[in-house]
Design a protein around this motif. Structure first.
Motif, PDB file in Angstrom:
ATOM      1  N   ALA A   1       5.561  -5.687  -2.787  1.00 20.31           N
ATOM      2  CA  ALA A   1       6.288  -4.426  -3.395  1.00 20.31           C
ATOM      3  C   ALA A   1       6.262  -4.475  -4.947  1.00 20.31           C
ATOM      4  CB  ALA A   1       7.319  -4.268  -2.655  1.00 20.31           C
ATOM      5  N   GLY A   2       6.914  -5.765  -5.369  1.00 22.59           N
ATOM      6  CA  GLY A   2       6.959  -5.687  -6.991  1.00 22.59           C
ATOM      7  C   GLY A   2       5.459  -5.491  -7.633  1.00 22.59           C
ATOM      8  N   ALA A   3       4.511  -6.130  -6.995  1.00 20.63           N
ATOM      9  CA  ALA A   3       3.079  -5.883  -7.769  1.00 20.63           C
ATOM     10  C   ALA A   3       2.737  -4.283  -7.388  1.00 20.63           C
ATOM     11  CB  ALA A   3       2.182  -6.770  -6.846  1.00 20.63           C
TER      12      ALA A   3
ATOM     13  N   ILE B   1       0.915  -1.181  -0.021  1.00 22.51           N
ATOM     14  CA  ILE B   1      -0.160  -0.006  -0.056  1.00 22.51           C
ATOM     15  C   ILE B   1       0.880   1.220   0.183  1.00 22.51           C
ATOM     16  CG2 ILE B   1      -0.482   0.529   2.398  1.00 22.51           C
ATOM     17  CD1 ILE B   1      -3.149   0.433  -0.459  1.00 22.51           C
ATOM     18  N   ARG B   2       1.929   1.105   0.699  1.00 24.56           N
ATOM     19  CA  ARG B   2       2.855   2.525   0.536  1.00 24.56           C
ATOM     20  C   ARG B   2       2.988   2.751  -0.871  1.00 24.56           C
ATOM     21  NH1 ARG B   2       7.448   1.439   5.370  1.00 24.56           N
ATOM     22  NH2 ARG B   2       6.273   2.602   7.053  1.00 24.56           N
TER      23      ARG B   2
ATOM     24  N   LEU C   1       0.974  -6.030 -16.419  1.00 21.52           N
ATOM     25  CA  LEU C   1       1.162  -7.470 -17.042  1.00 21.52           C
ATOM     26  C   LEU C   1       2.593  -7.929 -17.274  1.00 21.52           C
ATOM     27  CD1 LEU C   1      -2.125  -8.038 -18.848  1.00 21.52           C
ATOM     28  CD2 LEU C   1      -1.642  -8.876 -16.523  1.00 21.52           C
ATOM     29  N   ILE C   2       3.196  -7.067 -18.014  1.00 19.78           N
ATOM     30  CA  ILE C   2       4.684  -7.233 -18.116  1.00 19.78           C
ATOM     31  C   ILE C   2       5.627  -7.398 -16.934  1.00 19.78           C
ATOM     32  CG2 ILE C   2       6.722  -6.606 -19.661  1.00 19.78           C
ATOM     33  CD1 ILE C   2       4.784  -5.589 -21.643  1.00 19.78           C
ATOM     34  N   LEU C   3       5.232  -6.214 -16.110  1.00 17.86           N
ATOM     35  CA  LEU C   3       6.265  -5.992 -15.047  1.00 17.86           C
ATOM     36  C   LEU C   3       5.633  -6.940 -13.742  1.00 17.86           C
ATOM     37  CD1 LEU C   3       6.770  -2.278 -14.784  1.00 17.86           C
ATOM     38  CD2 LEU C   3       8.112  -3.820 -15.851  1.00 17.86           C
ATOM     39  N   ASP C   4       4.713  -7.431 -13.818  1.00 17.52           N
ATOM     40  CA  ASP C   4       4.099  -8.195 -12.543  1.00 17.52           C
ATOM     41  C   ASP C   4       5.153  -9.339 -12.095  1.00 17.52           C
ATOM     42  OD1 ASP C   4       2.324  -7.494 -10.763  1.00 17.52           O
ATOM     43  OD2 ASP C   4       0.728  -7.630 -12.110  1.00 17.52           O
ATOM     44  N   PRO C   5       5.365 -10.355 -13.058  1.00 14.91           N
ATOM     45  CA  PRO C   5       5.931 -11.438 -12.722  1.00 14.91           C
ATOM     46  C   PRO C   5       7.440 -11.275 -12.720  1.00 14.91           C
ATOM     47  CG  PRO C   5       5.328 -11.671 -14.948  1.00 14.91           C
ATOM     48  CD  PRO C   5       4.598 -10.720 -14.324  1.00 14.91           C
ATOM     49  N   ILE C   6       7.883 -10.169 -13.414  1.00 15.56           N
ATOM     50  CA  ILE C   6       9.309  -9.835 -13.301  1.00 15.56           C
ATOM     51  C   ILE C   6       9.722  -9.391 -12.026  1.00 15.56           C
ATOM     52  CG2 ILE C   6      11.066  -8.179 -14.175  1.00 15.56           C
ATOM     53  CD1 ILE C   6       9.673  -8.554 -16.950  1.00 15.56           C
ATOM     54  N   LEU C   7       8.954  -8.344 -11.602  1.00 18.51           N
ATOM     55  CA  LEU C   7       9.155  -7.684 -10.213  1.00 18.51           C
ATOM     56  C   LEU C   7       8.959  -8.525  -8.886  1.00 18.51           C
ATOM     57  CD1 LEU C   7       8.213  -4.114 -11.226  1.00 18.51           C
ATOM     58  CD2 LEU C   7      10.435  -5.250 -11.216  1.00 18.51           C
ATOM     59  N   ILE C   8       7.858  -9.289  -9.105  1.00 16.15           N
ATOM     60  CA  ILE C   8       7.112 -10.150  -7.907  1.00 16.15           C
ATOM     61  C   ILE C   8       8.128 -11.446  -7.616  1.00 16.15           C
ATOM     62  CG2 ILE C   8       5.374 -11.598  -7.080  1.00 16.15           C
ATOM     63  CD1 ILE C   8       3.478  -9.794  -8.580  1.00 16.15           C
TER      64      ILE C   8
END
Length: 468
Positions: free
Chosen positions: A216-218, A156-157, A197-204
């Motif tokens: 935090a990645g999400a 949430i931050r 959608l592209i960044l979700d799996p990469i950062l999570i």
């Protein structure tokens, strides 16, 4: 002299053609076709938007159930962001569409300028609220579970402190909707969704050498997508939405701020009520288990997907009604309302059947445990009835907002989601019976319909007279 007269005539003809072109969309196109034409791009956009929110939860559920519960608990705080942005957007949409129907171009320009400044103010409120309450909120709601609190705070931050992209998107998307350019709105929201959608799996999960950041990645993926969509919205409005001149200035009209707030504040309060109720509902559900809280978070995601067609139509109804109200076309207003209710009932009947047939498959998308399936299958089946019934209230809200009467929308929301719902939820908690709690949502929505009809009849006696 003769040449000057001919030139003036040509200018007048060109102006009429331009006005007529705009009129042909909102003022003359057959209503059943107009609703479909303006709704479909919005529905597709909302589908993409909600799918990436759904995918967020699906990816996070693969981290663990505590992470999924953390972002479920974050939902009420996210509703604060939505309440500010949605209130601003609805007020702007109604004001701009009405001014366009009345052919008051200067009013359109001033309303857009006021909304841009107000969007920045809404972002500052989000940031301050986050800094003040995010940590104590999660310490309380997580019930002492440090892992859940940690996941929720991290998520949430970032969402609230970097929400300026979302605020930009709210304003500039609504300007596109107000002129009937829903396909351009599709481009902005589609861009935001694709980036997320592209960044979700990469950062999570930490692909391509990046660290695994979990919730935090999400959140980073979400705010990056929002910023991309917002920037594209600014570009498209400047280049492709000439009906609404964009003028960046801090010297805004007090009258237009007031007029936006007149419609927007009741909508913001309505969304704020949902935030408070979310906290209340999570508190009640936590007495059963954190798994039930996670199930409720899933149900909110499912509801957003299930009601996409009705919500898309709801967004298109506001400018259609506002425009024809400004143009004083009462017959088109009545036909819009009639078609909206027919479409909503048919669509949600189909959705209801689908949800009743596949509740287990929906839950398994979120890596559901045996306990989650045990509690979740009956919850999905019961709450799908609530989704069907609540579509009537959604259409009523759009009607009231289209006429610039945000108060009626607020009254109806308060009746549906507070006055009628709270006693049933408390009764279910007292009896320690989850079934009663889930059915409480259905009963509250059904009992609120007569109140919606009462408000509708009242508005017919007042607003419709001036529209005729």
């Amino acid at each position: 002299m003769e040449k000057a007269v001919k030139a003036d005539c040509r200018n007048m003809e060109e102006k009429k053609k331009k006005e007529g072109g705009n009129e042909s969309l909102m003022g003359t196109l057959p209503i059943p076709l107009l609703i479909i034409k303006t709704s479909i791009p919005l529905i597709i956009s909302l589908l993409v938007n909600n799918l990436y929110n759904l995918v967020d939860s699906i990816f996070v559920s693969r981290v663990n159930e505590d992470a999924l519960t953390g972002i479920s608990l974050a939902a009420p705080l996210q509703m604060i962001m939505i309440s500010l942005g949605c209130g601003l957007a609805v007020g702007l949409n109604a004001l701009v569409s009405k001014a366009m129907g009345e052919k008051k171009q200067d009013e359109v320009k001033k309303a857009a300028s006021a909304a841009i400044v107000m969007a920045f103010g809404a972002y500052l409120i989000n940031a301050v609220v986050c800094l003040l309450i995010a940590v104590p909120y999660f310490r309380w709601q997580a019930g002492g579970n440090e892992a859940i609190a940690r996941y929720g705070i991290a998520y949430i931050r970032i969402c609230m402190l970097f929400s300026f992209g979302q605020m930009i998107q709210w304003v500039f998307d609504r300007l596109l909707i107000a002129t009937g350019k829903s396909t351009l709105f599709l481009a902005t929201l589609g861009t935001a969704s694709l980036v997320n959608l592209i960044l979700d799996p990469i950062l999570i999960f930490g692909y391509f050498g990046l660290p695994a950041m979990g919730t935090a990645g999400a959140a980073i993926a979400t705010v990056t997508g929002q910023l991309a969509g917002g920037l594209l919205g600014i570009y498209l409005n400047i280049k492709r939405n000439k009906e609404i001149p964009i003028h960046f200035t801090i010297h805004i009209s007090k009258k237009h701020v007031v007029n936006i707030l007149k419609v927007g504040i009741p909508t913001a309060i309505m969304q704020g009520i949902m935030s408070v109720m979310g906290i209340f509902i999570n508190t009640i559900l936590y007495q059963f288990s954190s798994t039930v809280v996670a199930i409720y978070g899933i149900l909110l995601k499912v509801q957003n997907i299930a009601q996409i067609c009705v919500q898309g139509m709801n967004n298109s109804l506001i400018p259609i009604i506002a425009y024809n109200y400004g143009a004083k076309k009462e017959k088109r207003i009545h036909e819009t309302i009639r078609c909206a209710f027919i479409y909503a009932v048919i669509i949600m009947a189909v959705v209801l059947v689908i949800l009743e047939l596949i509740p287990d498959k929906i839950l398994l998308l979120f890596d559901a445990s045996e306990q989650m399936l045990q509690f979740g299958i009956p919850a999905v089946r019961i709450m799908s009835l609530s989704f069907f019934v609540s579509s009537i209230g959604i259409i009523f809200a759009a009607i009231f907002q289209g006429f610039g009467n945000g108060n009626y929308s607020m009254y109806l929301a308060f009746m549906r989601q507070v006055i009628l719902l709270i006693p049933i939820l408390l009764a279910g908690a007292f009896m320690n019976n989850l079934t009663v709690i889930w059915f409480g949502f259905v009963i509250a929505e059904a009992l609120a319909i007569p109140f919606g009809l009462l408000l509708y009849r009242k508005i017919k006696k007042t607003v419709f007279v001036t529209a005729g």
